[in-house]
Design a protein around this motif. Structure first.
Motif, PDB file in Angstrom:
ATOM      1  N   UNK C  28       0.871  -1.168   0.000  1.00 12.14           N
ATOM      2  CA  UNK C  28       0.000   0.000   0.000  1.00 12.14           C
ATOM      3  C   UNK C  28       0.914   1.226   0.000  1.00 12.14           C
ATOM      4  N   UNK C  29       0.680   2.102  -0.960  1.00 15.43           N
ATOM      5  CA  UNK C  29       1.554   3.257  -1.149  1.00 15.43           C
ATOM      6  C   UNK C  29       0.773   4.537  -0.886  1.00 15.43           C
ATOM      7  N   UNK C  30       1.357   5.384  -0.057  1.00 17.08           N
ATOM      8  CA  UNK C  30       0.833   6.739   0.092  1.00 17.08           C
ATOM      9  C   UNK C  30       1.445   7.559  -1.031  1.00 17.08           C
ATOM     10  N   UNK C  31       0.616   7.933  -2.007  1.00 13.89           N
ATOM     11  CA  UNK C  31       1.146   8.692  -3.146  1.00 13.89           C
ATOM     12  C   UNK C  31       1.459  10.107  -2.670  1.00 13.89           C
ATOM     13  N   UNK C  32       2.664  10.554  -2.965  1.00  7.48           N
ATOM     14  CA  UNK C  32       3.075  11.891  -2.545  1.00  7.48           C
ATOM     15  C   UNK C  32       3.086  12.880  -3.709  1.00  7.48           C
TER      16      UNK C  32
END
Lengths: 344, 344, 344, 344
Positions: C28-32
């Motif tokens: 799961x990636x927190x898009x920055x």
């Protein structure tokens, strides 16, 4: 005019020679600087290599730069006062190889300071030299003459890069970090190699390798096990430049090269024992690389545009009278990378 | 079910083995014919080659053709009764080499009758064999089963042609005219080689070379000087297929290859002494060639379309019970090219 | 979770979407950060391009970087907290093209934010994103997240360089200096192009071209005659990267390309009128270049090793709520090169 | 001496010309046979093509064969009485392209019967012709002079094959089956194409295509749907030779070509509308192919060794006085493939 002449093995002299005059398409060059090459050292120590043997006294040298002091009437590409690197390669331009664009394979090549033909082609370690104007490549203002004298060996390594094909995304191994290995590092870096590993048995040369762009260096005499990780799978190296002429280096290379990897062989070594089953099983590609053609102009262009910095490779400049000491120093791989002779 | 099993060097037996059952994507093949290959002979005479050694009894054989007698429920590409050539190569399709289209370099290859991994991969010299349906390539009506059994070694040589690059306008040399050399002649001819020269030390095999497409043959044991004309200039051969594993053949090849010529190395030879200065000076390209991938289907297609006639290469068909005599005959290069075993 | 969704042409909204959970091999990636690409702009302005048309709302975006906030149990290549560039390309790895190493031509490709298939593949302009762990490429300490978000378009240009073959000693022309053209300059420079000429009709973008490595820039709207010198002989350009999709640029390119020169076509233009007689007479090679495969990892590696400095190409960072203004700004070639959206 | 001279479009005359004398390295050839080429027809019907226009009367013809009637004192490669095919291509051998082995791109080419330069290079449709001895290629005993006159157009197609790269395992499409398309079929077949599909709009030419080696023929005017199966996946054709100059053929080709497929463009067509998005999306390679160089000698060699049978392509032989009727017949694609003129 003085010249550095090899008479027979270990018999190197500073002889007097008569100056020549340029023809209509020629130039007269005051040679300022000349780098001592591995083949010069072969003539000096062994009187030749392989079947190429000295049969008469020969002026050595083919890595030279200087200044134009006079020009023939047809010359338009250079003028008096230009500082130039001098291409020592003179293909015939007529034979079947020249007509195919393979001028470095010319059947009638005259290359400075080479005993491949007889009479030998006299070299460029001399104070004054007549050359064809097309051999001259202008060095930009602000570029040192010592850099210009690197154009020839740098061209040799650029040709090897050319032979290897694209280096995009490639992990490169350079085995043997004398001047040719070191220049190959720079040539590979400027043409996009992703990662460069360098092996040698001298910490001195490996230190220079780091300075000119190597990502990793391995002294295989003292730390051979550091290469183990490149043997993983069937091998982890994409392209290898073999610049040592050493059997163990070649065999190590075949172990660490990937299936379908490429090994470019530089330098005129002797016969080596090669494990054919590895070449077959991993479908290795071995490519010989010999001298250069279009790469000489490229070498000068890269130097002029400062895309490479060759200066770290220059160990010492000796005077013409001290040439013999220069040859001895250049022969000591624990202390010397490139030694140049100042002719003026 | 009977199978041809090598227990240790010179210990070849006809053993009983239990028949397997096909899985959902598999087929059961009644093996009809199998060709004895050089690697089979290596296991027979020497118990292996290089570092590959027999560690347990192993069914030999990987050049086979047969008839499908049952199919798993998911099989759609073939049906019961189809006569097929069976591809002995089973790459994993997942490793990094498979994912790059280099399935013949698969890190987890299972290839019939090979002791490269342990437990060994059992071979196809048996009466019944379970295989993946994707290994089966249908042979057309009117094509003999003996031709089908040539698909595998023919694929090996097609892969070598593939490695060599285009043969248009090329003068080709094949050194060593055993089955692989002979098939290489046909593979080169059908892909446009302009002229094909073949060397060997057996007049028997050279006679067959002529029959299958060689333009010139030279017995280098009795008439080596006939190769002199190919040394003119710096060499007159464009592409060489080395199928002898012989040091003298390799060295001769390097003499007659042109500058920038290509030497494709076939066959898993031992270490050979190679003159590096020739490779460098003439900028020779050496390419290993190992097995095949897409070329198996091509081999079957060329056989089906009768673009090649492989029959002249078949020396004798022996019965299964007579397999040992077949191995001995196949080992005699003065009398035998390809020997096949009839399994039914 | 918020996402940037195109509903139909000019109808761009910030919609709420439900967060997904990673599977065992997923992250799961927190898009920055996300860069706005030309294809995003095509969906925004025209609802698609060519035959590719929006048929349902679609999250845009495929040039993104972020931080890993959770990982599935099987994940080993990355860990929570790693900052990553996210490869938006997900080939099937099973079709015939994947099995040949041509994953960018996968018959079952799922590529973020693309309406090529239906249901459309939703994009990455969102606050949280589930991805396969293999899509994640770690960014080194000290590398800005804005640089990481350039990995994807940089990979596109590295693939074009890969298609073009070696650039050693080559004079390169880049036509069209939007983000892809500008990145192509850097990709060509780092892979050894000898000289780079860039054309465009915007002085703003040409100014940036100079900053990132162009040797010469030509505004063909105001100074077309500056290209005349490259028409000398039969043309003076070796390799051309066409990144404008403009007919006049293509035609100019065919005039200045050398015989046997290479034109790499980037960008999904419409039908153009092409003078076949020039292609034939000069034997031009035209190569299409589409997306990338292995080049994504290379892009990240080059960024990590600071072999390129992508920062000059970043015009502005807009907030997620301000995304529409970002799209409008990115559409103005007189002011904007790359515009990025900050998702957190 | 009589010659076939084009004065302006549709104005073809049999004119008297004065015989020339051979120089020391030259030969005098009695022309026996000449094939009418598409470019001859362009001059006849339109006074030229593209920017190449007739500006003075010009002898047509460049596909000729004859017999040597006298030789200069330096000539050693041929002798009086030899029957020869005459290479109409005379590169300068000195310009940068000749020095790179790209003689067909010579900056100072003189090619028989071409209005590309002014004064035009006069052609070979004449009774006696002086030529350089190096242009002469001896035809073996037993080879018909009509076959020899095919050497030139056959060389054009061999060059196209050379451009295409290896055809091993390739499915080939030839679009347009005039003489060049038909010869391309044979050239592809002899160089290993696995399967050859040919399209045209004339059943007459497609019938001949079958005779000379096509596996499948499709009349796209009456049966276009037969091409549908080659559109499966992203396309099923590996290599395409476009010999029609027709926009629809090119566009069909782009539909049936595989990703990374190759399209070799032959023939000097006009500007065509080309869908760039297909070239990019499937990463098509388009290669122009122009004339030939080394392939002329290869064409003669293949004819001499009877590896091809060109005779089915000869529709009719007309007398010199009847040349105009020959030109009209050659223009009718429903009845004529190759028409030759007998000069003696």
């Amino acid at each position: 005019m003085k010249a550095v002449v090899i008479h027979k093995e270990l018999d190197l002299r500073i002889d007097e020679r008569i100056e020549e005059k340029p023809g209509p398409d020629q130039i007269l060059v005051k040679i300022l600087r000349g780098g001592i090459c591995g083949s010069d050292l072969h003539y000096y120590h062994h009187g030749g290599f392989g079947t190429v043997r000295l049969k008469e006294p020969m002026i050595l040298g083919h890595e030279v730069a200087g200044e134009i002091v006079s020009t023939g009437p047809n010359v338009t590409n250079v003028k008096i006062g230009d500082r130039i690197a001098l291409n020592p390669s003179r293909p015939c331009n007529h034979c079947e190889y020249c007509q195919r664009g393979l001028q470095n394979q010319c059947l009638d090549m005259r290359f400075y300071g080479s005993a491949m033909r007889f009479p030998h082609v006299q070299g460029a370690f001399r104070q004054m030299m007549v050359a064809d104007a097309t051999q001259a490549h202008i060095i930009d203002q602000g570029i040192g003459i010592e850099e210009a004298a690197f154009a020839e060996p740098f061209a040799v390594t650029l040709h090897a890069i050319n032979r290897a094909g694209p280096l995009l995304n490639k992990r490169v191994l350079v085995t043997g970090c004398g001047p040719i290995g070191a220049l190959a590092i720079m040539a590979a870096r400027v043409h996009g190699a992703r990662e460069i590993i360098v092996t040698d048995i001298s910490d001195f040369t490996l230190g220079l390798a780091k300075k000119v762009g190597a990502d990793h260096t391995v002294n295989v005499a003292t730390n051979a096990e550091a290469m183990a990780r490149f043997k993983a799978g069937k091998g982890q190296i994409d392209v290898m430049f073999e610049a040592s002429g050493n059997e163990a280096a070649l065999q190590l290379g075949l172990e660490v090269l990937r299936p379908r990897g490429t090994l470019v062989q530089l330098g005129l070594g002797s016969s080596l024992n090669v494990p054919q089953n590895v070449i077959v099983g991993k479908e290795i590609e071995i490519l010989g690389s010999f001298r250069f053609h279009e790469e000489f102009a490229l070498a000068v262009d890269l130097i002029n545009h400062r895309r490479v910095n060759l200066k770290p490779l220059l160990t010492e400049i000796v005077t013409l009278d001290d040439a013999k000491r220069g040859f001895d120093l250049a022969s000591d791989r624990s202390k010397a990378m490139k030694v140049q002779i100042a002719f003026a």
